[in-house]
Design a protein around this motif. Structure first.
Motif, PDB file in Angstrom:
ATOM      1  N   SER A  32       0.741  -1.138  -0.111  1.00  0.00           N
ATOM      2  CA  SER A  32       0.082   0.096   0.170  1.00  0.00           C
ATOM      3  C   SER A  32       0.969   1.305  -0.083  1.00  0.00           C
ATOM      4  CB  SER A  32      -0.940  -0.207   1.259  1.00  0.00           C
ATOM      5  OG  SER A  32      -1.806   1.224   1.162  1.00  0.00           O
ATOM      6  N   LEU A  33       2.077   1.095   0.774  1.00  0.00           N
ATOM      7  CA  LEU A  33       2.938   2.444   0.668  1.00  0.00           C
ATOM      8  C   LEU A  33       3.460   2.610  -0.710  1.00  0.00           C
ATOM      9  CD1 LEU A  33       4.474   4.358   2.667  1.00  0.00           C
ATOM     10  CD2 LEU A  33       6.184   2.721   2.898  1.00  0.00           C
ATOM     11  N   MET A  34       3.887   1.445  -1.340  1.00  0.00           N
ATOM     12  CA  MET A  34       4.508   1.542  -2.786  1.00  0.00           C
ATOM     13  C   MET A  34       3.420   2.134  -3.630  1.00  0.00           C
ATOM     14  SD  MET A  34       6.958  -1.560  -3.085  1.00  0.00           S
ATOM     15  CE  MET A  34       5.927  -2.914  -2.552  1.00  0.00           C
ATOM     16  N   ILE A  35       2.288   1.885  -3.682  1.00  0.00           N
ATOM     17  CA  ILE A  35       1.222   2.326  -4.484  1.00  0.00           C
ATOM     18  C   ILE A  35       0.991   3.834  -3.989  1.00  0.00           C
ATOM     19  CG2 ILE A  35      -1.381   2.063  -4.964  1.00  0.00           C
ATOM     20  CD1 ILE A  35       0.382  -0.128  -6.102  1.00  0.00           C
ATOM     21  N   SER A  36       1.042   4.058  -2.877  1.00  0.00           N
ATOM     22  CA  SER A  36       0.989   5.740  -2.562  1.00  0.00           C
ATOM     23  C   SER A  36       1.762   6.524  -3.113  1.00  0.00           C
ATOM     24  CB  SER A  36       0.752   5.616  -0.892  1.00  0.00           C
ATOM     25  OG  SER A  36      -0.341   5.017  -0.448  1.00  0.00           O
ATOM     26  N   LEU A  37       3.052   5.774  -3.083  1.00  0.00           N
ATOM     27  CA  LEU A  37       4.038   6.477  -3.298  1.00  0.00           C
ATOM     28  C   LEU A  37       4.118   6.694  -4.941  1.00  0.00           C
ATOM     29  CD1 LEU A  37       6.915   7.675  -2.832  1.00  0.00           C
ATOM     30  CD2 LEU A  37       8.108   5.492  -3.037  1.00  0.00           C
ATOM     31  N   ALA A  38       3.586   5.759  -5.537  1.00  0.00           N
ATOM     32  CA  ALA A  38       3.478   5.735  -7.093  1.00  0.00           C
ATOM     33  C   ALA A  38       2.482   6.742  -7.624  1.00  0.00           C
ATOM     34  CB  ALA A  38       3.069   4.289  -7.723  1.00  0.00           C
ATOM     35  N   THR A  39       1.536   6.780  -6.826  1.00  0.00           N
ATOM     36  CA  THR A  39       0.286   7.704  -6.915  1.00  0.00           C
ATOM     37  C   THR A  39       0.921   9.179  -6.705  1.00  0.00           C
ATOM     38  OG1 THR A  39      -1.154   6.235  -6.114  1.00  0.00           O
ATOM     39  CG2 THR A  39      -1.862   8.732  -6.185  1.00  0.00           C
ATOM     40  N   GLY A  40       1.638   9.448  -5.700  1.00  0.00           N
ATOM     41  CA  GLY A  40       2.412  10.898  -5.576  1.00  0.00           C
ATOM     42  C   GLY A  40       3.375  11.229  -6.505  1.00  0.00           C
ATOM     43  N   ILE A  41       4.304  10.156  -7.232  1.00  0.00           N
ATOM     44  CA  ILE A  41       5.029  10.386  -8.238  1.00  0.00           C
ATOM     45  C   ILE A  41       4.362  10.843  -9.327  1.00  0.00           C
ATOM     46  CG2 ILE A  41       6.725   9.475  -9.511  1.00  0.00           C
ATOM     47  CD1 ILE A  41       7.699   7.476  -7.359  1.00  0.00           C
TER      48      ILE A  41
END
Length: 677
Positions: free
Chosen positions: A236-245
């Motif tokens: 979930s953290l990686m997906i959130s990070l991808a969203t922010g990027i």
């Protein structure tokens, strides 16, 4: 069904099944490993994608991964509460991350949750919201910029359509991302609630059904809870990070399955990095080495296969381009594109580029658009696209104007200077660089910004460089507009009138006159600066007189007489008496006696000596009017007007020749001379 569609369908179907049917620990381990790897693929794709439109399916990807991750979280909760053995991945994460220390594990888990909520989720949500709002607010400006580029000929219709579609896709994408970020935030909240349930429920289950003491039950299930929370929160953290990027850096016309697989598995180095990461996780951690290494090998091999395909495609593309170029060279018609001539061109040196570059504050492009509008209103004719281009062969501050590829005029400006012209009543002169105004060849001087205010105070007419170029271009277009009026333009004008005056057009075209003959009449009017905007009156007059004569020059005279109100308003202000020159009746008789009629029309065969005397007399009378500050206007009888105009047009470009029948009855005239021989 396509393979890509089948894969996406099974992915969603599995998520739904896992919500209902319990799975054993081995299947759970496989699915958790798959979830981690897909999260990595999404993260690295968002990092390496060149533009946001390459990940236009990201909002849907976000929804799919969220529901899949929640289904795995619920399945792991079932195993924790029912058996206390949720599998290798959950147990290993719980023990390995905390280093065997329960307190450390709890602290790391709390830190991870805080980072997830307070930093990444909140930031991504805010950025997505702001980006969506600004993207929507910027749409009208972008649309206007595209229209301006299209009007000036900087882009084609196809390029304008492509840019408009891209703007719409961007607005749709960021609008979707504004809502899609709520999925990630909700997923994190749900994971936190499930973690609390695991900890409390597991402790109770261990004490009541497994015979463990309170301390042992808490120790046992706290480790499993931390492991389960980490396994769900890290992806979930990686997906959130991808969203922010993605939102800090919509939809394409294709099947979603093809679009999704192509966007996720089309960059070989992404797959190499994911494969290597999976192998390292299997080797350096107590995770199942065989399973993680297998995933890593699969991703690496897939990346290699895709890289080979891309290399082959690139080579084939280069070969096909070379073959196409060679075939194009071999074709005899390959020079066709070189034969196209732009109707109007404005070429300028590199020193004038800032005036045309909107990024540097230049407004020359906007002025060109206004020129086309102004002439359409003034003369009733659509000006063709005006091509603007820089030319390094010109002097830095020089510009040239071309009509149909041939240079017809030029000018030179001084950047960061202003042109000051004396309107005739300025007493005190200012210093500057002497020059001539390019449109009307009037004497002028170049002055600096510091001198501008003083020059205006003294009464000088002060203009900036863009206005000089725009005025010059407008005058050149006015002078040559009759050359630019094509048969296709006339057909378009006829089509516009036909919508409201079908009877008129059906009577006139092609029964009485064809498009070419109408074109010649309109060109005759434009050559002398007469507006053709009142096409209904023009066509009505042609329909009245075409049955008796198809001579376009004679028809032009009839049309001019029908437009006498417009002609009088243009040349004879009603508020004052107008000074004019008349034509001696003897000269008129001499001209009419020299007219020769042929099948192609009439022409003037005047004796050269008499012609010279007439021109000298015209020059004398025109000079009188110019000394009085008046326009050079000569009044003739209707039958002589067109022949006299043809006789003098090569000697006096600005001479206005009007017949008595073209003057409104309320106009007051004063004769100040007569052309005689």
């Amino acid at each position: 069904m396509k393979k890509n569609d089948l894969f996406v369908g099974l992915y969603i179907l599995a998520a739904i099944i896992f919500l209902i049917i319990p799975m054993n620990s081995t299947v759970l381990d496989i699915m958790l490993a798959l979830n981690i790897s897909i999260s990595m693929v999404i993260l690295f794709n968002s990092m390496f994608t060149k533009e946001v439109l390459n990940m236009s399916a990201f909002p849907t990807i976000l929804l799919f991964t969220t529901i899949f991750r929640i289904s795995l979280n619920i399945s792991s909760t079932k195993l924790i509460l029912s058996t206390g053995e949720p599998g290798n991945v959950v147990t290993t994460f719980g023990k390995f991350v905390g280093g065997g220390n329960l307190v450390i594990g709890i602290i790391i888990f709390i830190v991870l949750i805080m980072v997830q909520f307070m930093v990444i989720n909140k930031g991504s949500e805010r950025v997505a919201e702001v980006t969506a709002r600004f993207t929507l607010d910027a749409m009208p400006g972008k649309q206007m910029a595209i229209d301006a580029d299209l009007n000036t000929g900087a882009i084609t219709d196809a390029q304008a359509k492509e840019r408009r579609e891209k703007i719409q896709e961007e607005s749709a994408f960021f609008g979707s991302m504004d809502g899609a970020t709520k999925y990630v935030k909700g997923d994190a909240i749900a994971g936190l609630i499930i973690t609390i349930i695991n900890l409390v429920g597991g402790t109770v289950m261990g004490m009541l059904y497994m015979g463990e003491s309170a301390g042992d039950a808490f120790q046992h299930f706290a480790i499993l809870t931390i492991g389960d929370g980490l396994v769900s929160q890290i992806p979930s953290l990686m997906i959130s990070l991808a969203t922010g990027i993605l939102v800090t850096k919509v939809s394409k016309e294709a099947d979603f399955g093809d679009l999704l697989i192509k966007q996720l598995f089309s960059i070989p180095k992404v797959l190499y990095m994911v494969g290597a990461s999976m192998i390292v996780l299997g080797i350096v951690t107590p995770l199942n080495v065989i399973m993680f290494a297998a995933y890593g090998v699969v991703f690496i091999l897939t990346g290699r296969v895709i890289a080979n395909k891309l290399e082959v495609t690139s080579i084939e593309s280069e070969i096909s381009e070379e073959e196409a170029s060679a075939n194009e060279i071999r074709k005899p018609e390959n020079v066709t594109s070189l034969l196209q001539v732009d109707p109007i061109e404005l070429e300028f040196g590199y020193g004038i580029i800032p005036l045309a570059d909107t990024n540097q504050g230049g407004d020359l492009l906007d002025r060109v658009v206004l020129i086309r509008r102004q002439i359409a209103l003034e003369l009733g004719c659509v000006v063709p696209m005006i091509r603007l281009r820089d030319n390094i062969q010109l002097n830095p501050n020089q510009y040239i104007i071309k009509i149909k590829g041939i240079q017809v005029s030029e000018g030179e400006i001084l950047f960061d200077h202003y042109m000051a012209m004396n309107p005739g009543y300025v007493e005190e002169e200012i210093t500057g660089i002497p020059t001539f105004e390019p449109s009307f060849h009037l004497p002028a001087i170049w002055i600096t910004e510091a001198q501008r205010e003083r020059a205006e105070t003294l009464g000088y007419t002060v203009v900036d460089p863009p206005s000089i170029i725009a005025t010059h271009l407008t005058e050149i277009i006015r002078q040559h507009l009759y050359e630019l009026l094509t048969r296709q333009d006339v057909q378009n004008l006829v089509n516009n009138i036909q919508e409201t005056h079908q009877t008129l057009i059906s009577e006139l075209v092609p029964k009485l006159l064809n498009i070419g003959e109408i074109q010649k009449v309109l060109q005759n009017l434009l050559r002398e600066g007469i507006s053709i905007r009142d096409l209904v009156t023009i066509f009505e007059t042609l329909a009245d007189y075409a049955p008796t004569s198809r001579d376009t020059d004679v028809l032009t005279e009839y049309v001019r007489q029908s437009l006498k109100r417009a002609i009088s308003n243009k040349y004879f202000p009603s508020s004052e008496m107008t000074s004019v020159v008349t034509l001696d009746p003897k000269v008129e008789q001499e001209i009419m006696g020299s007219v020769k009629q042929t099948e192609q029309g009439a022409y003037l065969a005047l004796d050269p000596g008499i012609t010279r005397e007439i021109i000298e007399s015209v020059q004398t009378e025109v000079h009188k009017l110019e000394e009085l500050g008046k326009n050079p206007i000569i009044i003739t009888s209707p039958i002589v007007r067109m022949y006299f105009k043809k006789l003098t047009q090569d000697y006096f470009k600005d001479l206005i020749v009007v017949s008595y029948n073209e003057i409104d009855s309320n106009v007051e005239l004063q004769s100040v001379g007569m052309v005689t021989v």
